[in-house]
Design a protein around this motif. Structure first.
Motif, PDB file in Angstrom:
ATOM      1  N   UNK A 154      18.684  21.306  61.455  1.00  0.00           N
ATOM      2  CA  UNK A 154      18.040  21.541  62.566  1.00  0.00           C
ATOM      3  C   UNK A 154      18.243  23.411  62.443  1.00  0.00           C
ATOM      4  N   UNK A 155      17.412  24.603  62.911  1.00  0.00           N
ATOM      5  CA  UNK A 155      17.953  25.492  63.034  1.00  0.00           C
ATOM      6  C   UNK A 155      19.284  25.740  64.412  1.00  0.00           C
ATOM      7  N   UNK A 156      19.261  24.420  65.395  1.00  0.00           N
ATOM      8  CA  UNK A 156      19.848  24.664  67.014  1.00  0.00           C
ATOM      9  C   UNK A 156      21.431  23.893  65.793  1.00  0.00           C
ATOM     10  N   UNK A 157      20.865  22.964  65.192  1.00  0.00           N
ATOM     11  CA  UNK A 157      22.372  22.499  64.214  1.00  0.00           C
ATOM     12  C   UNK A 157      23.274  23.839  63.745  1.00  0.00           C
ATOM     13  N   UNK A 158      22.703  24.322  62.843  1.00  0.00           N
ATOM     14  CA  UNK A 158      23.371  24.929  62.003  1.00  0.00           C
ATOM     15  C   UNK A 158      23.757  26.512  63.259  1.00  0.00           C
ATOM     16  N   UNK A 203      15.321  28.845  72.175  1.00  0.00           N
ATOM     17  CA  UNK A 203      15.453  28.218  73.760  1.00  0.00           C
ATOM     18  C   UNK A 203      16.109  28.689  74.320  1.00  0.00           C
ATOM     19  N   UNK A 204      16.678  29.668  74.906  1.00  0.00           N
ATOM     20  CA  UNK A 204      17.428  30.232  76.015  1.00  0.00           C
ATOM     21  C   UNK A 204      16.088  31.383  76.437  1.00  0.00           C
ATOM     22  N   UNK A 205      15.750  31.641  75.691  1.00  0.00           N
ATOM     23  CA  UNK A 205      14.312  32.980  75.806  1.00  0.00           C
ATOM     24  C   UNK A 205      12.772  31.662  76.713  1.00  0.00           C
ATOM     25  N   UNK A 265      23.790  23.249  75.448  1.00  0.00           N
ATOM     26  CA  UNK A 265      23.244  23.537  76.603  1.00  0.00           C
ATOM     27  C   UNK A 265      23.868  24.376  76.983  1.00  0.00           C
ATOM     28  N   UNK A 266      25.082  24.441  76.971  1.00  0.00           N
ATOM     29  CA  UNK A 266      25.272  25.795  77.151  1.00  0.00           C
ATOM     30  C   UNK A 266      25.597  27.115  76.571  1.00  0.00           C
ATOM     31  N   UNK A 267      25.009  26.778  75.371  1.00  0.00           N
ATOM     32  CA  UNK A 267      24.587  28.103  73.816  1.00  0.00           C
ATOM     33  C   UNK A 267      23.113  28.451  74.951  1.00  0.00           C
ATOM     34  N   UNK A 268      22.689  27.094  75.014  1.00  0.00           N
ATOM     35  CA  UNK A 268      21.294  27.758  75.432  1.00  0.00           C
ATOM     36  C   UNK A 268      21.639  28.525  77.031  1.00  0.00           C
ATOM     37  N   UNK A 269      21.716  28.219  78.021  1.00  0.00           N
ATOM     38  CA  UNK A 269      22.244  28.788  79.131  1.00  0.00           C
ATOM     39  C   UNK A 269      23.039  29.990  78.997  1.00  0.00           C
ATOM     40  N   UNK A 270      23.949  30.549  78.078  1.00  0.00           N
ATOM     41  CA  UNK A 270      24.467  31.688  77.977  1.00  0.00           C
ATOM     42  C   UNK A 270      23.223  32.569  77.428  1.00  0.00           C
ATOM     43  N   UNK A 271      23.059  32.032  76.559  1.00  0.00           N
ATOM     44  CA  UNK A 271      21.427  33.318  75.824  1.00  0.00           C
ATOM     45  C   UNK A 271      20.335  33.357  76.674  1.00  0.00           C
ATOM     46  N   UNK A 272      20.336  32.317  77.732  1.00  0.00           N
ATOM     47  CA  UNK A 272      19.571  32.503  78.584  1.00  0.00           C
ATOM     48  C   UNK A 272      19.656  33.717  80.162  1.00  0.00           C
ATOM     49  N   UNK A 328      17.014  19.917  82.759  1.00  0.00           N
ATOM     50  CA  UNK A 328      15.726  20.463  81.323  1.00  0.00           C
ATOM     51  C   UNK A 328      15.328  19.564  80.563  1.00  0.00           C
ATOM     52  N   UNK A 329      14.672  20.396  80.437  1.00  0.00           N
ATOM     53  CA  UNK A 329      14.345  19.148  78.618  1.00  0.00           C
ATOM     54  C   UNK A 329      13.525  20.034  77.762  1.00  0.00           C
ATOM     55  N   UNK A 330      14.347  20.062  77.060  1.00  0.00           N
ATOM     56  CA  UNK A 330      14.430  21.312  75.876  1.00  0.00           C
ATOM     57  C   UNK A 330      13.980  21.000  74.485  1.00  0.00           C
ATOM     58  N   UNK A 331      13.862  21.006  73.029  1.00  0.00           N
ATOM     59  CA  UNK A 331      14.015  21.001  72.195  1.00  0.00           C
ATOM     60  C   UNK A 331      15.604  21.442  71.327  1.00  0.00           C
ATOM     61  N   UNK A 332      16.192  21.441  70.890  1.00  0.00           N
ATOM     62  CA  UNK A 332      16.981  21.363  70.491  1.00  0.00           C
ATOM     63  C   UNK A 332      17.108  21.736  69.284  1.00  0.00           C
ATOM     64  N   UNK A 333      16.489  21.139  67.761  1.00  0.00           N
ATOM     65  CA  UNK A 333      15.997  21.476  66.709  1.00  0.00           C
ATOM     66  C   UNK A 333      15.937  23.048  66.949  1.00  0.00           C
ATOM     67  N   UNK A 334      15.644  23.689  67.542  1.00  0.00           N
ATOM     68  CA  UNK A 334      14.966  25.608  67.739  1.00  0.00           C
ATOM     69  C   UNK A 334      16.328  25.932  67.949  1.00  0.00           C
ATOM     70  N   UNK A 335      16.535  27.684  67.987  1.00  0.00           N
ATOM     71  CA  UNK A 335      17.573  28.791  67.281  1.00  0.00           C
ATOM     72  C   UNK A 335      17.864  28.669  69.248  1.00  0.00           C
TER      73      UNK A 335
END
Length: 271
Positions: A159-163, A65-67, A95-102, A54-61
Motif C-alpha cells: 500500500x501507499x501507507x507502507x511505501x 490521513x494527516x489531512x 500513527x506518529x507520521x500521521x500525527x506529524x502531518x496533521x 482514532x481509526x484510520x485506513x493505514x493503506x493511504x498515504x
C-alpha cells in the motif's frame, strides 16, 4: 458522530484533558489493548485524561490521513462536552507520521492546534523502516530477470501507507509526482516538529540494557529512526535528550504493554 450531543452521551464524564491515540500500520483502534493493558485507559485512571481512539485506513498515504485527522480533530475539539484545556496526541508506529502531518496541516488556522500541548511518538519510523526498504530491494532484484519479473509485480501490492515508511514520508510533496516503487534515494524536505508543543519519542530495542549496537531495532523500526536521529542534520528532529527514551529488551508491539513504557508515558504526561 463528532457533534456535541453524541459526544456527551459517549463521554458522560469527559474531562478537559483530551488524549487522542493514533494506532499503527495494518491494525486498528483496538490494538491499544494488549496483554490486558491499554495506555489510554491507564492514563485516564492515573492522570485524568479522557482517551479517544482514532481509526484510520493505514493503506493511504500518511499525508492524506494527516489531512483527514486534522479535520477530525477540529470537529472533536469544537464539539467536546467541556472546554478543552489540554490536547495530547499519543501515537504508535505509523500513527506518529500521521500525527506529524496533521500538526503541520493544522497550523493553517485550526483551533485544535492551539490546544495541542504534547505529542508522544512510540516506535514511529520517522526516518523509515528497513522492512519496507527490504521489500523495495526485492522488487528491484526480481525485476532483473524476465523469468522473475512477474513475481516483482506481486511486491507492488504494498500500500501507499507502507511505501511511505521507506523513508518516513509525512508531506504530500514527499510522494506526489513520483513512482513509489521506483529506485531512488531519500528526497524528503525537512519537516520540523510542531512549534509550541512538547514532543517526545520512545524507541524499542530488542538488545539488552547496556548493549551498544549501531543497528539496534525493535524488530521493525531502528532506534535512530524512532528517536528522530538522521545522518543529515537538517532531517534530525530537534528533540531534547530528556524527551528521548529507549525501552530495552522490547519489540515493536510490546511497546504497547510493557510497564516501563507506561511509567515513562505517565511521567512525561503528568500535569
Amino acid at each position: 458522530e463528532l457533534e456535541a450531543g453524541a459526544l456527551r452521551l459517549a463521554f458522560p464524564r469527559a474531562t478537559p484533558r483530551l488524549l487522542v491515540l493514533a494506532h499503527g500500520s495494518c491494525v486498528n483502534d483496538r490494538q491499544w489493548l494488549r496483554g490486558g493493558h491499554d495506555h489510554g485507559a491507564a492514563l485516564a485512571r492515573d492522570l485524568g485524561f479522557t482517551p479517544v481512539y482514532l481509526h484510520y485506513n493505514t493503506g493511504l498515504h500518511a499525508s492524506l490521513n494527516g489531512r483527514t485527522f486534522a479535520a477530525l480533530l477540529e470537529e472533536l475539539v469544537a464539539a467536546w462536552p467541556v472546554p478543552v484545556d489540554e490536547l495530547v496526541i499519543l501515537a504508535h508506529s505509523m500513527g506518529g507520521l500521521v500525527a506529524r502531518s496533521a500538526c503541520h496541516l493544522g497550523e493553517a488556522g485550526h483551533g485544535w492546534r492551539r490546544k495541542l500541548r504534547r505529542l508522544v511518538c512510540v516506535g514511529t519510523p520517522h526516518h523509515g523502516a528497513p522492512l519496507e526498504r527490504g521489500g523495495h530491494w526485492i522488487d528491484l532484484l526480481l525485476g532483473v530477470s524476465r523469468y522473475s519479473a512477474p513475481l516483482a509485480r506481486l511486491g507492488k501490492i504494498r500500500s501507499a501507507g507502507v511505501t511511505d515508511m521507506r523513508f518516513g514520508n509525512v508531506l504530500h510533496e514527499h510522494w506526489e509526482g513520483r513512482d513509489r516503487f521506483a529506485r531512488g534515494s531519500d528526497a524528503r524536505t525537512p519537516l520540523p516538529l510542531p512549534g509550541g508543543v512538547e514532543c517526545y519519542a520512545i524507541a524499542g530495542s530488542r538488545a539488552a540494557p547496556g548493549t551498544t549496537t549501531p543497528r539496534a531495532t525493535d524488530g521493525l523500526v531502528p532506534v535512530d529512526s524512532a528517536l528522530g536521529r538522521h545522518a543529515r542534520p537538517e532531517l534530525t528532529l530537534a528533540l531534547p535528550e530528556t524527551h528521548r527514551w529507549i525501552a530495552h529488551g522490547t519489540n515493536h508491539l510490546e511497546l504497547l504493554s510493557r510497564p516501563e513504557v507506561y511509567e515513562r508515558l505517565r511521567s512525561w504526561l503528568a500535569p
